[in-house]
Enzyme design. Sequence first.
Site, PDB file in Angstrom:
ATOM      1  N   LYS A 114       0.480 -11.345   1.885  1.00 35.21           N
ATOM      2  CA  LYS A 114      -0.969 -11.531   1.966  1.00 35.21           C
ATOM      3  C   LYS A 114      -1.292 -12.877   2.607  1.00 35.21           C
ATOM      4  O   LYS A 114      -0.535 -13.837   2.448  1.00 35.21           O
ATOM      5  CB  LYS A 114      -1.588 -11.506   0.566  1.00 35.21           C
ATOM      6  CG  LYS A 114      -1.511 -10.205  -0.184  1.00 35.21           C
ATOM      7  CD  LYS A 114      -2.064 -10.375  -1.585  1.00 35.21           C
ATOM      8  CE  LYS A 114      -1.926  -9.092  -2.405  1.00 35.21           C
ATOM      9  NZ  LYS A 114      -2.861  -8.049  -1.963  1.00 35.21           N
TER      10      LYS A 114
ATOM     11  N   ARG B 246       0.320   1.931  -5.856  1.00 38.91           N
ATOM     12  CA  ARG B 246       0.481   3.390  -5.897  1.00 38.91           C
ATOM     13  C   ARG B 246       1.956   3.796  -6.018  1.00 38.91           C
ATOM     14  O   ARG B 246       2.271   4.845  -6.572  1.00 38.91           O
ATOM     15  CB  ARG B 246      -0.177   4.018  -4.669  1.00 38.91           C
ATOM     16  CG  ARG B 246       0.452   3.669  -3.341  1.00 38.91           C
ATOM     17  CD  ARG B 246      -0.499   3.865  -2.167  1.00 38.91           C
ATOM     18  NE  ARG B 246      -1.570   2.877  -2.197  1.00 38.91           N
ATOM     19  CZ  ARG B 246      -2.560   2.822  -1.306  1.00 38.91           C
ATOM     20  NH1 ARG B 246      -2.604   3.688  -0.319  1.00 38.91           N
ATOM     21  NH2 ARG B 246      -3.491   1.902  -1.407  1.00 38.91           N
TER      22      ARG B 246
END
Length: 496
Positions: free
Chosen positions: A277, A351
Amino acid sequence: MEWKITKEPLESLATDAIIVFHSQGGESVQGYARKVDKALDYRISSLISEGEITGELGEITILHNWGKIPSGRVIISGLGKEDRADLGRLKHAVAVAARKAQKLGLKQLGLGCPSFLIERYNSVDVVQAIVEGVELGTYQHQSYKSEQKKKEIETVWLFVESISESAVQAGIERGQVFARATNFARFLVHEPGNYLTPEKLAFHAKRIAEKRELSIDILTKEQLVEQGMHALLAVSGGSANPPRMIVLSYQGAPESREILGLVGKGVTFDSGGLQIKPSSSMNGMKGDMAGAAAVLGAMDAIGKLKPHCNVLAVIPACENMTGDHAYRPGDVIRTYSGKTIEVHHTDAEGRIVLADAIAYAKRLGATKLVDVATLTGAVIVALGYEASGLMTNHEAWGNEVKTAARIVGERVWELPMFDEYEEYVKSEIADVKNDAGAPAGSIQGGMFLKHFAGDTPWVHLDIAGTAESKKEHGIHLKGATGAMVRTLVQLAIRFA
């Protein structure tokens, strides 16, 4: 904080402050507030007529007693327009008033229930809303400052006139359970990543299990390897802190085969992995386990309330880091269910770990599923910070979760899962891929998880926008909100 019931009129109660409410557009205060106004020689009414007190939601006015009543101050809290007043707005009005009292260093409070809300709603629910308002509104995050100046309200006197004492007591007890479970989740989310590792998250789960007499099983890295939970292992591969799969079980209806499965994303710090990130996006990633916190908070409350149902909690706990064994873009992972995942982006890790957790919850017997996760920044683009995204493979079960959320005052909004969205998760070399870029980002996450829920009725709650508040507002202070704790608890009560 101690709650006490009093039949003594508030204008006669000796405490640091009493809270009264006023509705926007009203010419004067109503109910018990009228007696307080009269004792103060109608000073509240005078300020209303002069337009200084409007009753707008969140408005606070503080009056001193002028020697007219035993309480040192009167706090007038705006409820907004009376025809729009509901239990959520009552919580808001109570929270801002109690927080103001707390900031002033007051220790003792007195307040009552607005009469028109008692007529409109179940009295237990009104009392519960007041208790939640005070306890959620005055929560303070854990501080690691060497010098701490913590101000706390010690006692709240609740004035009851037309409500049975048993109803008041029931409302107090439920309000405390719901609020304190939410505050526990807030505590977990606010903990620094170096304090709340996967192992420490498991430690907190153990404490809940011991306190509430729940069954617990914590799978270590070695056991995860044995079980074939390669999705969780892959995401955690770059971290020096090994993963855990945490399983808590509450059996309140042993004669029933129905089991409510709660799955919470427990990424205790998310660097983004090898596709790291940007620095501005990495701040706050200690909170990427807010779904796990919601599930743990809910299990704490469920263990206390003991509804007649069975609840299973599954939490995949890990860190997504960039170490030597970090998983890579292009990798293919075989999951616990046997399905394979092509990794398109290492920052779509939530996920992936949920894939193993959902499949494991089904293996352990869950007949209905809800997963809670700070899954996508895209849900903030779609819904802002006011509502959690909801996706489901089963309309009736989705409606049940919506109803639970509406009852407790947490906003959810359903996003579509049309068959055409399958295109985003199709892979040329695996069963599914974990990312397809910007379009329908939140829905991509839902479509991916749907493959692992299969035919089991399932709801996905994306709380990336609601897990933290950017400012102090109503029952929320700046920081962790404990989003979805109360919804999950209410869902379990309804499940019973």
